[in-house]
Design a protein around this motif. Structure first.
Motif, mmCIF file in Angstrom:
data_model
loop_
_atom_site.group_PDB
_atom_site.id
_atom_site.type_symbol
_atom_site.label_atom_id
_atom_site.label_comp_id
_atom_site.label_asym_id
_atom_site.label_seq_id
_atom_site.Cartn_x
_atom_site.Cartn_y
_atom_site.Cartn_z
ATOM 1 N N GLU A 1 0.851 -1.236 0.072
ATOM 2 C CA GLU A 1 0.120 -0.105 0.075
ATOM 3 C C GLU A 1 0.971 1.271 -0.229
ATOM 4 O O GLU A 1 0.766 2.217 -0.715
ATOM 5 N N GLY A 2 2.106 1.212 0.677
ATOM 6 C CA GLY A 2 2.982 2.290 0.805
ATOM 7 C C GLY A 2 3.681 2.711 -0.264
ATOM 8 O O GLY A 2 4.148 3.861 -0.616
ATOM 9 N N SER A 3 3.752 2.000 -1.351
ATOM 10 C CA SER A 3 4.379 2.233 -2.748
ATOM 11 C C SER A 3 3.639 1.743 -3.977
ATOM 12 O O SER A 3 3.380 0.614 -4.016
ATOM 13 N N LYS A 4 3.214 2.385 -4.666
ATOM 14 C CA LYS A 4 2.432 2.030 -5.884
ATOM 15 C C LYS A 4 3.331 1.309 -6.794
ATOM 16 O O LYS A 4 2.845 0.183 -7.349
ATOM 17 N N GLU A 5 4.464 1.745 -6.939
ATOM 18 C CA GLU A 5 5.337 1.038 -7.850
ATOM 19 C C GLU A 5 5.462 -0.520 -7.258
ATOM 20 O O GLU A 5 5.655 -1.322 -8.049
ATOM 21 N N TYR A 6 6.103 -0.633 -6.202
ATOM 22 C CA TYR A 6 6.287 -1.650 -5.495
ATOM 23 C C TYR A 6 5.067 -2.555 -5.701
ATOM 24 O O TYR A 6 5.304 -4.008 -6.010
ATOM 25 N N GLY B 1 3.988 7.122 -3.167
ATOM 26 C CA GLY B 1 3.862 7.024 -1.698
ATOM 27 C C GLY B 1 2.495 7.416 -1.256
ATOM 28 O O GLY B 1 1.525 7.645 -1.975
ATOM 29 N N LEU B 2 2.356 7.422 0.262
ATOM 30 C CA LEU B 2 1.171 7.682 0.905
ATOM 31 C C LEU B 2 0.889 9.069 0.752
ATOM 32 O O LEU B 2 1.586 9.784 0.974
ATOM 33 N N ALA B 3 -0.225 9.302 0.243
ATOM 34 C CA ALA B 3 -0.572 10.671 0.164
ATOM 35 C C ALA B 3 -2.175 11.262 0.674
ATOM 36 O O ALA B 3 -2.738 12.087 0.080
#
Ligand code: AMP
Ligand code: GLY
Length: 423
Positions: free
Chosen positions: A104-109, A152-154
């Motif tokens: 959840e913390g990184s869209k790319e990941y 990232g989380l926004a």
């Protein structure tokens, strides 16, 4: 067993309400909780990211399980914190470690994970300020609308959907070079736009086996007809009938199984919820995102439909024998209407006295509330999530709205059209 639920929203009230019904739970604590959780357990005035204070409370109250509601403490590694400390490493944490929470913390990941496991999702590429011109070229190769996501989380605001190519390029520049979403947009994922109807599927897993919880649809915009600013969620419906004509079977085969198998094979040791945001594109599932927690307000519609003992399921997660646990779902419809403070999701006032709570018949989950001198006061943007349950959506909505009309506080607001598109 003594249990601690971490968080303070409607989601945490629904989880606590359900856990409090279990014979396996002795004392239930909620940190920091709200006026509703105080009815089903004991609130502890501790911030969700204050891991040291959580540890002290766990030791003091002899807590053996910690259920983590929001993503923030998960992304910050609350489970790693417990596992690394001999005094509390025996305590079960329901929620993934930091490696899992990065989904959840990184869209790319999360997109890379989906690619590795052949999970259907929109075509994408990611960019930083160093290769912004490649980002412009990638945008030129796509058809409008253009989807730009801060990596990232926004706080739910990091996704832009734009019709116009030159505006998309300007926004890409604002995100990458001018920190539009701070650190979160140092990297941007650009995606192909998906068409279709969205819904959310929730999975509980011990890292190897899983239970698919009732699915739900939420209503994100503040305005009726789903227009206006995005909110945390203004309502939710479960089940989502259009998903029951074979679509959910495809979701299990093409998304849930490869996700859990992938987590297992890659050594995530994932224990907790996975919330899969999906697009139904002409009957085919496409993953929009993973979240590593339950949704809010979806939880307030999903949890009441679980007949089984939630604590028994959580023990299965902790002990790795979830597969052996019985799991029964209530076939009725749950419809949740969220009551918010006037002005939300922009500026709003707090500390308004709430009346009418005693006359309600449906499930009234508290979100932004607190107790002051035995009065219930508003304490946030989303104040209540009212869930009606009945044989069909129409009756369930009627039950929810009947109670919504009984609850009063100054400048309250709610959408009158929850479920409008599912009729
Ligand atoms: P996310 O934070 O990734 O869930 O994105 C927020 C919202 O933007 C989603 O709930 C969708 O409504 C929308 N969205 C995200 N990605 C796409 C996409 N590739 N195509 C269409 N809509 C999208
Ligand atoms: N209701 C959407 C979420 O919890 O992210």
């Amino acid at each position: 067993m003594n249990v601690l639920v971490v968080g303070s929203g409607g989601r945490e009230h629904a989880l606590s309400w359900k856990l409090a019904q279990s014979e396996k739970v002795n004392d239930l604590f909620i940190a920091p909780g709200n006026a509703g959780t105080a009815d089903v357990g004991t609130n502890l005035s501790i911030h969700v990211n204050d891991f040291e204070a959580i540890k002290q409370a766990v030791l003091f109250h002899d807590i053996k399980m910690v259920v983590v509601g929001p993503e923030d403490p998960l992304v910050n590694g609350i489970r790693n914190f417990f596992e690394a400390d001999d005094e509390i490493s025996h305590v079960a944490v329901i929620g993934p470690n930091a490696m899992g929470a990065k989904l959840e913390g990184s869209k790319e990941y999360s997109k890379e994970f989906m690619m590795r496991h052949n999970i259907p999702t929109a075509k994408y590429a990611s960019f930083t300020a160093d290769n912004i011109s490649a980002g412009y070229k990638f945008l030129e190769s796509l058809k409008p609308p253009y989807v730009l996501k801060a990596d990232g989380l926004a706080a739910g605001k990091g996704v832009l959907i734009l019709e116009n190519l030159s505006i998309a390029k300007l926004e890409l520049e604002a995100m990458l070079s001018n920190a539009k979403f701070g650190e979160a947009s140092k990297k941007v994922v650009i995606e192909e736009f998906l068409t279709g109807i969205e819904l959310s599927v929730f999975v509980l897993t011990d890292g190897k086996s899983y239970k698919i919880l009732p699915e739900a649809k939420d209503y994100k915009r503040i305005g009726e007809g789903d227009i206006g600013l995005n909110t945390g969620g203004m309502g939710a419906i479960s089940p989502v009938l259009f998903a029951h004509d074979g679509f959910l079977d495809k979701v299990e085969e093409q998304v849930v199984k490869p996700t859990v198998d992938g987590l297992n094979k890659e050594g995530f040791d994932y224990k907790g919820f996975i919330f899969i945001g999906l697009m139904n594109q002409d009957g085919e599932p496409q993953v929009v995102e993973y979240n590593v927690r339950m949704g809010d307000p979806e939880t307030e519609a999903v949890i009441p439909r679980i007949k089984s003992d939630l604590m028994d399921l959580f023990e299965g997660v902790a002990e790795g024998n979830l597969k052996e646990k019985s799991f029964e779902i209530d076939s009725r419809t749950a419809s949740t209407v969220v009551m918010v403070s006037g002005g939300y999701p922009e500026a709003y006032e707090k500390n308004k006295e709430v009346t009418g709570l005693n006359n309600t018949e449906s499930l009234v989950f508290h979100a932004g509330t607190k107790i002051d001198d035995s009065k219930v006061l508003t304490n946030g943007g989303r104040v209540f999530a009212v869930t009606g349950m009945a044989e069909n959506q129409e009756e369930a909505l009627k039950a929810a709205y009947t109670d919504v009309q009984k609850i009063k506080f100054d400048k309250l607001n709610y959408r009158t059209d929850i479920g409008f598109d599912l009729k």
